[in-house]
Design an enzyme around this catalytic site. Structure first.
Site, PDB file in Angstrom:
ATOM      1  N   GLY A 158      -9.699   2.175  -4.787  1.00  0.00           N
ATOM      2  CA  GLY A 158     -10.583   2.032  -3.627  1.00  0.00           C
ATOM      3  C   GLY A 158     -10.027   2.860  -2.486  1.00  0.00           C
ATOM      4  O   GLY A 158      -9.303   3.836  -2.701  1.00  0.00           O
ATOM      5  N   ARG A 159     -10.346   2.447  -1.270  1.00  0.00           N
ATOM      6  CA  ARG A 159      -9.928   3.239  -0.102  1.00  0.00           C
ATOM      7  C   ARG A 159      -8.422   3.379  -0.029  1.00  0.00           C
ATOM      8  O   ARG A 159      -7.891   4.476   0.180  1.00  0.00           O
ATOM      9  CB  ARG A 159     -10.458   2.578   1.180  1.00  0.00           C
ATOM     10  CG  ARG A 159     -11.953   2.707   1.342  1.00  0.00           C
ATOM     11  CD  ARG A 159     -12.452   1.770   2.407  1.00  0.00           C
ATOM     12  NE  ARG A 159     -12.449   0.411   1.908  1.00  0.00           N
ATOM     13  CZ  ARG A 159     -13.481  -0.430   1.988  1.00  0.00           C
ATOM     14  NH1 ARG A 159     -14.585  -0.059   2.575  1.00  0.00           N
ATOM     15  NH2 ARG A 159     -13.388  -1.653   1.518  1.00  0.00           N
ATOM     16  N   ILE A 160      -7.695   2.261  -0.201  1.00  0.00           N
ATOM     17  CA  ILE A 160      -6.234   2.327  -0.054  1.00  0.00           C
ATOM     18  C   ILE A 160      -5.620   3.074  -1.239  1.00  0.00           C
ATOM     19  O   ILE A 160      -4.738   3.922  -1.050  1.00  0.00           O
ATOM     20  CB  ILE A 160      -5.638   0.908   0.113  1.00  0.00           C
ATOM     21  CG1 ILE A 160      -6.152   0.289   1.422  1.00  0.00           C
ATOM     22  CG2 ILE A 160      -4.108   0.966   0.117  1.00  0.00           C
ATOM     23  CD1 ILE A 160      -5.801  -1.179   1.628  1.00  0.00           C
ATOM     24  N   ARG A 180     -12.312  -0.405 -12.151  1.00  0.00           N
ATOM     25  CA  ARG A 180     -13.455  -0.955 -12.894  1.00  0.00           C
ATOM     26  C   ARG A 180     -14.438   0.151 -13.274  1.00  0.00           C
ATOM     27  O   ARG A 180     -14.940   0.226 -14.381  1.00  0.00           O
ATOM     28  CB  ARG A 180     -14.185  -1.992 -12.035  1.00  0.00           C
ATOM     29  CG  ARG A 180     -13.879  -3.414 -12.435  1.00  0.00           C
ATOM     30  CD  ARG A 180     -14.561  -4.352 -11.515  1.00  0.00           C
ATOM     31  NE  ARG A 180     -14.397  -3.903 -10.126  1.00  0.00           N
ATOM     32  CZ  ARG A 180     -14.803  -4.577  -9.071  1.00  0.00           C
ATOM     33  NH1 ARG A 180     -15.413  -5.700  -9.206  1.00  0.00           N
ATOM     34  NH2 ARG A 180     -14.610  -4.109  -7.842  1.00  0.00           N
ATOM     35  N   THR A 181     -14.703   1.040 -12.293  1.00  0.00           N
ATOM     36  CA  THR A 181     -15.620   2.136 -12.590  1.00  0.00           C
ATOM     37  C   THR A 181     -14.955   3.471 -12.272  1.00  0.00           C
ATOM     38  O   THR A 181     -14.097   3.541 -11.387  1.00  0.00           O
ATOM     39  CB  THR A 181     -16.902   2.040 -11.729  1.00  0.00           C
ATOM     40  OG1 THR A 181     -16.498   1.866 -10.373  1.00  0.00           O
ATOM     41  CG2 THR A 181     -17.785   0.883 -12.150  1.00  0.00           C
ATOM     42  N   ALA A 237      -0.434  -4.850  -2.517  1.00  0.00           N
ATOM     43  CA  ALA A 237      -1.778  -5.442  -2.599  1.00  0.00           C
ATOM     44  C   ALA A 237      -1.700  -6.958  -2.424  1.00  0.00           C
ATOM     45  O   ALA A 237      -1.925  -7.471  -1.317  1.00  0.00           O
ATOM     46  CB  ALA A 237      -2.422  -5.049  -3.921  1.00  0.00           C
ATOM     47  N   ARG A 238      -1.391  -7.670  -3.495  1.00  0.00           N
ATOM     48  CA  ARG A 238      -1.242  -9.121  -3.427  1.00  0.00           C
ATOM     49  C   ARG A 238      -0.200  -9.572  -4.435  1.00  0.00           C
ATOM     50  O   ARG A 238      -0.206  -9.101  -5.595  1.00  0.00           O
ATOM     51  CB  ARG A 238      -2.573  -9.830  -3.739  1.00  0.00           C
ATOM     52  CG  ARG A 238      -3.590  -9.813  -2.613  1.00  0.00           C
ATOM     53  CD  ARG A 238      -3.131 -10.619  -1.389  1.00  0.00           C
ATOM     54  NE  ARG A 238      -4.103 -10.604  -0.305  1.00  0.00           N
ATOM     55  CZ  ARG A 238      -4.122  -9.723   0.699  1.00  0.00           C
ATOM     56  NH1 ARG A 238      -3.198  -8.779   0.757  1.00  0.00           N
ATOM     57  NH2 ARG A 238      -5.028  -9.812   1.646  1.00  0.00           N
ATOM     58  N   GLU A 267       4.193 -16.708   0.114  1.00  0.00           N
ATOM     59  CA  GLU A 267       4.557 -16.107   1.406  1.00  0.00           C
ATOM     60  C   GLU A 267       4.418 -17.187   2.480  1.00  0.00           C
ATOM     61  O   GLU A 267       3.437 -17.929   2.450  1.00  0.00           O
ATOM     62  CB  GLU A 267       3.631 -14.939   1.725  1.00  0.00           C
ATOM     63  CG  GLU A 267       3.744 -13.797   0.728  1.00  0.00           C
ATOM     64  CD  GLU A 267       2.773 -12.643   1.033  1.00  0.00           C
ATOM     65  OE1 GLU A 267       2.135 -12.667   2.106  1.00  0.00           O
ATOM     66  OE2 GLU A 267       2.653 -11.750   0.196  1.00  0.00           O
ATOM     67  N   HIS A 285       5.320  -8.444   4.061  1.00  0.00           N
ATOM     68  CA  HIS A 285       3.875  -8.255   4.191  1.00  0.00           C
ATOM     69  C   HIS A 285       3.505  -7.601   5.530  1.00  0.00           C
ATOM     70  O   HIS A 285       2.813  -8.186   6.364  1.00  0.00           O
ATOM     71  CB  HIS A 285       3.130  -9.588   4.022  1.00  0.00           C
ATOM     72  CG  HIS A 285       1.689  -9.389   3.604  1.00  0.00           C
ATOM     73  ND1 HIS A 285       1.002 -10.272   2.817  1.00  0.00           N
ATOM     74  CD2 HIS A 285       0.813  -8.381   3.870  1.00  0.00           C
ATOM     75  CE1 HIS A 285      -0.235  -9.845   2.635  1.00  0.00           C
ATOM     76  NE2 HIS A 285      -0.365  -8.682   3.259  1.00  0.00           N
ATOM     77  N   ILE A 286       3.980  -6.360   5.683  1.00  0.00           N
ATOM     78  CA  ILE A 286       3.720  -5.619   6.932  1.00  0.00           C
ATOM     79  C   ILE A 286       2.802  -4.434   6.686  1.00  0.00           C
ATOM     80  O   ILE A 286       2.743  -3.501   7.491  1.00  0.00           O
ATOM     81  CB  ILE A 286       5.031  -5.103   7.569  1.00  0.00           C
ATOM     82  CG1 ILE A 286       5.804  -4.230   6.566  1.00  0.00           C
ATOM     83  CG2 ILE A 286       5.877  -6.250   8.084  1.00  0.00           C
ATOM     84  CD1 ILE A 286       6.485  -3.061   7.188  1.00  0.00           C
ATOM     85  N   GLY A 287       2.036  -4.467   5.594  1.00  0.00           N
ATOM     86  CA  GLY A 287       1.206  -3.317   5.221  1.00  0.00           C
ATOM     87  C   GLY A 287       0.473  -2.671   6.386  1.00  0.00           C
ATOM     88  O   GLY A 287       0.518  -1.459   6.586  1.00  0.00           O
TER      89      GLY A 287
HETATM   90  C1  8YV Z   1      -1.993  -7.344   6.484  1.00  0.00           C
HETATM   91  C2  8YV Z   1      -3.489  -7.398   4.406  1.00  0.00           C
HETATM   92  O1  8YV Z   1      -0.796  -6.736   6.746  1.00  0.00           O
HETATM   93  O2  8YV Z   1      -5.531  -6.889   5.428  1.00  0.00           O
HETATM   94  C3  8YV Z   1      -4.958  -7.393   4.478  1.00  0.00           C
HETATM   95  O3  8YV Z   1      -5.582  -7.938   3.551  1.00  0.00           O
HETATM   96  O4  8YV Z   1      -2.909  -7.913   3.516  1.00  0.00           O
HETATM   97  C4  8YV Z   1      -2.725  -6.695   5.474  1.00  0.00           C
HETATM   98  O5  8YV Z   1      -3.465  -5.852   6.221  1.00  0.00           O
HETATM   99  C5  8YV Z   1      -2.342  -8.538   7.153  1.00  0.00           C
HETATM  100  O6  8YV Z   1      -1.813  -9.625   6.603  1.00  0.00           O
HETATM  101  C6  8YV Z   1      -3.258  -8.768   8.284  1.00  0.00           C
HETATM  102  O7  8YV Z   1      -3.519 -10.117   8.544  1.00  0.00           O
END
Ligand code: 8YV
Length: 320
Positions: A158-160, A180-181, A237-238, A267, A285-287
């Protein structure tokens, strides 16, 4: 200007958005992040039209059922919405919004940080510097592995996932993907599609998870075993996508050479055995955690709320 409605937030409103929030809503926001029960109590007290929540706040069917009937829209300051029972919310007449796009670059940047940190044993070296760097490493000590030129397999294009691929191309990394596609040739940009994850895994010197959570465990012991020995595993991701027992075993045996993880099954109280391993590089979890991105995410969540309360359908509505 007439206010659009009453808003209850589970998180403090940042200074950069305060003026806008005050202009648009009668807002009830806490000084610090609330837990789900406290948010529900605050909502019952103020009968809001809208709720602003964030990722650390589960909003399952049993929580949704306790919300006052006044609530028409709930926006989460995250792109992921696996913490929300969207079907239950919709059934109760509540539209759910999220924050796609605005966090793509920040999250892909974090992903590369995880990759590089894992590949180059950053944790060990940071630990060394924290201790005042008393002894210089020998020429063959403290070595990581090259990232440049390694083949990266991306699960979830996807986008990310695509933004990660774009960055990885800068490291001369051939890109494989499972989705998936199949994407259009334009979006693929030369990446090779695998309809079967099982068939892709043996080719992935780096395996990158970039798909939404909420779909069960993807990376099992059997799948880690299909990677080439010593592969680097990166997950921004998760945590729910990974069997962490299996990952720990694979990291201990060297089947997985190193792992860069921003997300965990639990978490914040994650399995600290992951941190005890030398071949991990972990972040809390600082994405999306940059000043610009978090402001944009909160702004987009508020845009969704404002649109719904104005009778429009915002682009960032989540579908159950
Ligand atoms: C976050 C994320 O860092 O957006 C999401 O689904 O997992 C991340 O962007 C975040 O937890 C924002 O609340």
């Amino acid at each position: 200007m007439a206010k659009l409605g009453r808003l209850v937030a589970s998180l403090p409103i940042p200074d950069v958005l305060r003026e806008r929030v005050v202009a648009q809503f009668d807002c009830f926001a806490p000084e610090r992040h609330l837990r789900t029960d406290d948010l529900i109590a605050l909502a019952k007290q103020h009968d809001p039209d809208a709720l602003l929540i964030s990722l650390g706040m589960p909003m399952r069917a049993e929580h949704v059922a306790l919300l006052p009937a006044s609530v028409r829209v709930m926006a989460t300051t995250s792109v992921g919405y696996d913490h929300i029972d969207v079907a239950a919310a919709n059934a109760q007449g509540i539209t759910v919004c999220n924050t796609p796009d605005v966090l793509t670059d920040a999250t892909a940047d974090t992903h590369m940080l995880l990759l590089l940190g894992a590949a180059r044993q950053a944790k060990t070296h940071i630990h060394n510097m924290d201790g005042g760097w008393k002894v210089r490493n020998g020429f063959f000590q403290g070595l990581g592995v090259d990232v440049s030129g390694k083949t990266m397999g991306i699960v979830g294009m996807g986008r990310i996932g695509r933004a990660v691929a774009q960055r990885a191309r800068g490291f001369d990394m051939p890109i494989l993907y499972h989705n998936r596609t199949r994407l259009s040739a334009d979006l693929e940009s030369g990446a090779r599609y695998f309809a079967s994850l099982e068939e892709m895994l043996p080719h992935c010197q780096v395996l990158s998870l970039n798909l939404p959570g909420g779909q069960g465990v993807l990376m099992t012991a059997e799948r880690f075993a299909k990677l080439p020995r010593g592969a680097i595993f990166v997950n921004s991701a998760r945590g729910s996508l990974v069997d962490e027992e299996a990952l720990i075993a694979a990291l201990k045996s060297g089947q997985v050479g190193s792992a860069g993880l921003d997300v965990f099954q639990k978490e914040p109280n994650f399995d600290t055995r992951l941190n005890e391993l030398e071949n991990t590089f972990l972040l809390p979890h600082i994405g999306s955690a940059t000043i610009e991105t978090r402001a944009a995410m909160a702004g987009l969540a508020l845009d969704g709320i404002a649109a719904v309360l104005s009778g429009q359908t915002p682009a960032n509505v989540v579908k159950a």
